[in-house]
Design a protein around this motif. Structure first.
Motif, PDB file in Angstrom:
ATOM      1  N   LEU A 215       3.585   3.350  -0.745  1.00 41.33           N
ATOM      2  CA  LEU A 215       2.569   2.033   0.449  1.00 41.33           C
ATOM      3  C   LEU A 215       4.608   1.132   0.768  1.00 41.33           C
ATOM      4  CD1 LEU A 215       0.882   0.200   1.304  1.00 41.33           C
ATOM      5  CD2 LEU A 215       1.567  -1.104  -0.189  1.00 41.33           C
ATOM      6  N   SER A 216       4.637   1.844   2.165  1.00 39.29           N
ATOM      7  CA  SER A 216       5.649   1.638   3.053  1.00 39.29           C
ATOM      8  C   SER A 216       5.700   0.034   3.889  1.00 39.29           C
ATOM      9  CB  SER A 216       6.083   3.119   3.811  1.00 39.29           C
ATOM     10  OG  SER A 216       6.357   2.864   5.280  1.00 39.29           O
ATOM     11  N   HIS A 217       6.189  -0.407   4.299  1.00 41.35           N
ATOM     12  CA  HIS A 217       6.135  -1.755   4.807  1.00 41.35           C
ATOM     13  C   HIS A 217       7.375  -2.398   4.970  1.00 41.35           C
ATOM     14  CE1 HIS A 217       7.317  -4.323   1.565  1.00 41.35           C
ATOM     15  NE2 HIS A 217       6.536  -3.511   0.510  1.00 41.35           N
ATOM     16  N   HIS A 218       7.884  -3.239   6.045  1.00 44.15           N
ATOM     17  CA  HIS A 218       8.814  -3.732   6.267  1.00 44.15           C
ATOM     18  C   HIS A 218       8.989  -5.830   5.423  1.00 44.15           C
ATOM     19  CE1 HIS A 218       6.574  -4.147  10.095  1.00 44.15           C
ATOM     20  NE2 HIS A 218       6.189  -4.949   9.472  1.00 44.15           N
ATOM     21  N   LEU A 219       8.312  -5.446   4.634  1.00 40.35           N
ATOM     22  CA  LEU A 219       8.600  -6.378   3.678  1.00 40.35           C
ATOM     23  C   LEU A 219       9.916  -6.872   3.027  1.00 40.35           C
ATOM     24  CD1 LEU A 219       4.905  -7.447   2.804  1.00 40.35           C
ATOM     25  CD2 LEU A 219       5.988  -8.086   4.622  1.00 40.35           C
ATOM     26  N   THR A 220      10.327  -7.894   3.550  1.00 42.88           N
ATOM     27  CA  THR A 220      12.092  -7.772   2.735  1.00 42.88           C
ATOM     28  C   THR A 220      11.989  -7.359   0.595  1.00 42.88           C
ATOM     29  OG1 THR A 220      11.424 -10.670   2.373  1.00 42.88           O
ATOM     30  CG2 THR A 220      13.410  -8.945   3.972  1.00 42.88           C
ATOM     31  N   GLU A 221      10.687  -8.378   0.569  1.00 46.04           N
ATOM     32  CA  GLU A 221      10.468  -7.830  -0.926  1.00 46.04           C
ATOM     33  C   GLU A 221       9.267  -7.486  -1.114  1.00 46.04           C
ATOM     34  OE1 GLU A 221      10.246 -12.156  -2.800  1.00 46.04           O
ATOM     35  OE2 GLU A 221      12.107 -13.139  -1.335  1.00 46.04           O
ATOM     36  N   THR A 222       9.844  -6.878  -2.777  1.00 46.74           N
ATOM     37  CA  THR A 222       8.641  -5.997  -3.319  1.00 46.74           C
ATOM     38  C   THR A 222       7.436  -7.261  -3.728  1.00 46.74           C
ATOM     39  OG1 THR A 222      10.231  -4.414  -4.085  1.00 46.74           O
ATOM     40  CG2 THR A 222       7.676  -4.452  -5.245  1.00 46.74           C
ATOM     41  N   ILE A 223       6.306  -6.046  -3.085  1.00 45.44           N
ATOM     42  CA  ILE A 223       5.085  -7.235  -3.580  1.00 45.44           C
ATOM     43  C   ILE A 223       4.751  -6.918  -4.414  1.00 45.44           C
ATOM     44  CG2 ILE A 223       2.410  -7.603  -2.868  1.00 45.44           C
ATOM     45  CD1 ILE A 223       3.274  -5.417  -0.701  1.00 45.44           C
ATOM     46  N   ASP A 224       4.488  -8.422  -5.240  1.00 40.18           N
ATOM     47  CA  ASP A 224       5.004  -9.431  -6.418  1.00 40.18           C
ATOM     48  C   ASP A 224       3.303  -8.717  -6.910  1.00 40.18           C
ATOM     49  OD1 ASP A 224       5.015  -9.789  -8.524  1.00 40.18           O
ATOM     50  OD2 ASP A 224       4.941 -11.926  -8.199  1.00 40.18           O
ATOM     51  N   THR A 225       2.532  -7.754  -7.353  1.00 40.02           N
ATOM     52  CA  THR A 225       1.520  -6.745  -7.520  1.00 40.02           C
ATOM     53  C   THR A 225       0.869  -5.850  -8.517  1.00 40.02           C
ATOM     54  OG1 THR A 225      -1.068  -7.458  -7.275  1.00 40.02           O
ATOM     55  CG2 THR A 225       0.236  -5.289  -5.484  1.00 40.02           C
ATOM     56  N   VAL A 226      -0.344  -6.192  -9.432  1.00 42.63           N
ATOM     57  CA  VAL A 226      -0.036  -5.079 -10.643  1.00 42.63           C
ATOM     58  C   VAL A 226      -0.472  -3.686  -9.586  1.00 42.63           C
ATOM     59  CG1 VAL A 226      -0.599  -3.553 -12.686  1.00 42.63           C
ATOM     60  CG2 VAL A 226       0.184  -6.594 -12.415  1.00 42.63           C
ATOM     61  N   PHE A 227      -0.274  -2.242  -8.647  1.00 44.55           N
ATOM     62  CA  PHE A 227      -0.847  -1.245  -8.526  1.00 44.55           C
ATOM     63  C   PHE A 227      -0.317  -0.239 -10.040  1.00 44.55           C
ATOM     64  CE2 PHE A 227       1.280  -2.616  -4.326  1.00 44.55           C
ATOM     65  CZ  PHE A 227      -0.152  -3.144  -3.538  1.00 44.55           C
ATOM     66  N   PRO A 228      -1.980   0.269  -9.476  1.00 47.69           N
ATOM     67  CA  PRO A 228      -1.706   1.989 -10.640  1.00 47.69           C
ATOM     68  C   PRO A 228      -0.418   2.460 -10.683  1.00 47.69           C
ATOM     69  CG  PRO A 228      -3.467   1.865  -8.904  1.00 47.69           C
ATOM     70  CD  PRO A 228      -2.633   0.841  -8.220  1.00 47.69           C
ATOM     71  N   GLU A 229      -0.120   3.557 -11.702  1.00 51.14           N
ATOM     72  CA  GLU A 229       1.171   4.606 -11.744  1.00 51.14           C
ATOM     73  C   GLU A 229       1.326   5.012 -11.054  1.00 51.14           C
ATOM     74  OE1 GLU A 229       1.063   5.590 -15.537  1.00 51.14           O
ATOM     75  OE2 GLU A 229       1.968   4.025 -16.392  1.00 51.14           O
ATOM     76  N   ASN A 230       0.259   5.462 -10.099  1.00 50.15           N
ATOM     77  CA  ASN A 230       0.093   6.543  -8.673  1.00 50.15           C
ATOM     78  C   ASN A 230       1.220   5.844  -7.443  1.00 50.15           C
ATOM     79  OD1 ASN A 230      -1.919   5.627  -8.609  1.00 50.15           O
ATOM     80  ND2 ASN A 230      -2.508   7.880  -8.538  1.00 50.15           N
ATOM     81  N   VAL A 231       0.745   3.900  -7.487  1.00 50.76           N
ATOM     82  CA  VAL A 231       0.870   4.073  -6.434  1.00 50.76           C
ATOM     83  C   VAL A 231       3.219   2.946  -6.715  1.00 50.76           C
ATOM     84  CG1 VAL A 231       0.772   2.344  -4.552  1.00 50.76           C
ATOM     85  CG2 VAL A 231      -0.586   3.224  -5.933  1.00 50.76           C
ATOM     86  N   VAL A 232       4.082   3.304  -5.778  1.00 46.09           N
ATOM     87  CA  VAL A 232       5.126   3.250  -5.684  1.00 46.09           C
ATOM     88  C   VAL A 232       5.403   2.222  -3.408  1.00 46.09           C
ATOM     89  CG1 VAL A 232       6.152   4.657  -7.012  1.00 46.09           C
ATOM     90  CG2 VAL A 232       5.596   5.159  -4.678  1.00 46.09           C
ATOM     91  N   GLN A 233       5.995   1.500  -3.842  1.00 48.29           N
ATOM     92  CA  GLN A 233       6.317   0.827  -2.820  1.00 48.29           C
ATOM     93  C   GLN A 233       7.665   1.284  -2.063  1.00 48.29           C
ATOM     94  OE1 GLN A 233       5.514  -3.632  -2.474  1.00 48.29           O
ATOM     95  NE2 GLN A 233       4.299  -3.217  -4.465  1.00 48.29           N
ATOM     96  N   LYS A 234       8.342   1.473  -0.989  1.00 48.08           N
ATOM     97  CA  LYS A 234       9.164   2.103   0.274  1.00 48.08           C
ATOM     98  C   LYS A 234       9.314   0.604   0.725  1.00 48.08           C
ATOM     99  CE  LYS A 234      10.647   5.623  -1.930  1.00 48.08           C
ATOM    100  NZ  LYS A 234      12.058   6.559  -2.009  1.00 48.08           N
ATOM    101  N   GLY A 235      10.737   1.135   1.704  1.00 46.17           N
ATOM    102  CA  GLY A 235      10.517  -0.177   2.880  1.00 46.17           C
ATOM    103  C   GLY A 235      10.086   0.878   4.434  1.00 46.17           C
ATOM    104  N   ASP A 236      10.545   0.609   5.570  1.00 41.61           N
ATOM    105  CA  ASP A 236       9.877   1.230   6.399  1.00 41.61           C
ATOM    106  C   ASP A 236      10.171   2.694   6.944  1.00 41.61           C
ATOM    107  OD1 ASP A 236       8.092  -0.860   7.922  1.00 41.61           O
ATOM    108  OD2 ASP A 236      10.359  -1.513   8.958  1.00 41.61           O
TER     109      ASP A 236
END
Ligand code: FAD
Length: 421
Positions: A215-236
């Protein structure tokens, strides 16, 4: 007055309902280009173009459940009935819109399969000429109106950012407008671009099928929600190569699919330039109160604000406009309306918001609703709607996986309670 309503989604139905209610005795015609009422709530498997060569309007996907509780999704005096859950399915909302349409006997005024091709002011801006293609009879007609309510929605024209390398990437690229079911993602590595309501919801949905979801986004902070294990967050995502995506921090990942959940453009392809409406970096201008065309105030654009209690806001906007069109309230001078728009733009810019956020309400919605009601002297929306909307949006961000299990009940104009799950 003779009024044209363009579109028979939730906004067009609200417009029609108040035009035919008998208060003013208006004549009204509602043109709907598809074969059904309900707009974006009509699910269609098909993507691309319809049999008449028009782009498919709806962005609805098969599994969708509303991301707002039904307690805030009805119309002010026509609520979604009580039920065991707060978050309705798409079918329940579409059924509700059909019940609304029948309850207020709106069908006789709706011309299905009528595509509005051109709207332009004529007769020294005192009338509107509306050119319509009737697909059933394969005929084109031009009709004249005193006023026009544009209710064509704003979730149909995909916004796809320009990213270097898009043309050489050999995987698939798809926008959420064309997403229907998750099977396509089976076993795939996917980068989901955008963490708005669609990006979050769809990252979760496809994670059951995909091998890995970034999940790529330009939010400055990591989204604080519990995603399933195969979902990771990254920048733009800053670049695509043949098989990889390159992120702002310089890291790269090989992916099979780039899934754009990057939102939509406001689009009014049928409005002639002489109408006086422009879209500038996804800000619709020049409008008074996000609603009334300043150059030609007998043209109103219903439903532009987002992060709102949509159906109730449509109802309020329509009542606001009709009060003015019928002379019970006067429009301010053009210069004053332009100043009011510019002041709001400046206030938003000061808070770091970009033009494309100009119609975003969220925490500001209560202020917007009460302003409309005060200025027009009409029944306001109960403040509890905004309160519950904001609460639900917060729960969406905090607990994406479970928030739809929440149940709410509105107890009066100001208060709601959360019932146990
Ligand atoms: P639409 O529903 O888009 O209707 C516009 C109508 O105009 C369509 O029927 C179209 O065919 C017609 N039209 C367009 N151009 C022409 C033309 N030239 N001539 C004739 N007819 C024309 N909102 C919520 O409140 N809660 C939710 O949970 C929620 N979930 C959503 C999920 C998705 C995937 C999407 C895309 C939106 C969601 N929304 C949600 C927002 C939703 O769009 C609004 O709730 C509302 O339905 C918009 O209504 P509308 O009438 O403005 O537009």
């Amino acid at each position: 007055m003779k009024i044209a309503v363009i579109g028979a989604g939730a906004a067009g139905l609200a417009a029609l309902r108040h035009c035919v209610s008998g208060t003013y005795g208006d004549q009204v015609v509602c043109y709907e280009k598809t074969d059904q009422i309900g707009g974006t709530w009509v699910y269609r498997e098909q993507t691309g173009f319809d049999r008449y060569g028009l782009p498919i309007h709806t962005s609805m996907y098969k599994s969708l459940r509303a991301n707002l509780p039904k307690e805030v999704m009805g119309y002010p005096d026509f609520l979604i009935p009580e039920g065991p859950v707060s978050y309705p399915t798409r079918t329940q909302i579409l059924d509700f819109l059909n019940i609304y349409c029948d309850h207020f006997k709106l069908r006789p005024y709706i011309r299905l399969l009528h595509h509005v091709e051109l709207v332009e002011p004529v007769a020294g801006n005192r009338k509107w000429s509306v050119k319509v293609k009737d697909f059933q009879n394969d005929a084109v007609a031009i009709e004249s109106f005193d006023a026009v309510m544009v209710c064509n929605g704003h979730y149909f024209e995909p916004m796809i950012p320009n990213i270097p390398g898009q043309n050489i990437f050999t995987g698939k690229q798809i926008h959420s407008h064309d997403y229907r079911v998750p099977d396509f993602f089976n076993g795939k590595k996917v980068v989901v671009m955008g963490a708005g309501p669609s990006g979050m919801d769809l990252a979760l949905e496809i994670s059951k099928n995909a091998n890995r979801v970034i999940l790529s986004h330009h939010l400055t902070e990591t989204i604080d929600t519990v995603f399933p294990e195969n979902v990771v967050q990254k920048g733009d995502v800053v670049e695509l190569t043949e098989r990889e995506v390159v992120f702002a921090d310089g890291t790269k990942e090989q992916v099979d699919v780039v899934f754009y959940c990057t939102g939509y453009k406001y689009s009014f392809p049928f409005l002639a330039e002489s109408c006086g409406v422009r879209v500038d970096s996804n800000m619709v201008t020049h409008l008074w109160k996000h609603l009334v065309c300043i150059e030609n105030p007998t043209l109103a654009l219903i439903g532009l604000p987002f992060y709102v209690c949509a159906f109730s806001m449509f109802d309020l906007q329509v009542r606001f406009v009709l009060r003015h069109w019928h002379g019970e309230r006067q429009f301010p001078a053009q210069a004053d309306m332009l100043r009011s728009e510019a002041e709001e733009a400046a206030r938003r810019a000061e808070r770091g918001l970009q033009k494309r956020h100009f119609h975003m309400m969220g925490p500001e919605q209560e202020h917007y609703y009460s302003d409309l009601a005060n200025v027009a002297g009409i029944t306001p929306l109960p403040p509890v709607l905004s309160k519950l909307h904001n609460e639900s949006s917060m729960r969406f961000l905090k607990d994406l996986v479970h928030f739809r299990e929440d149940r709410y009940k509105i107890i009066d104009d100001y208060n709601f309670v959360q019932l146990s799950r």
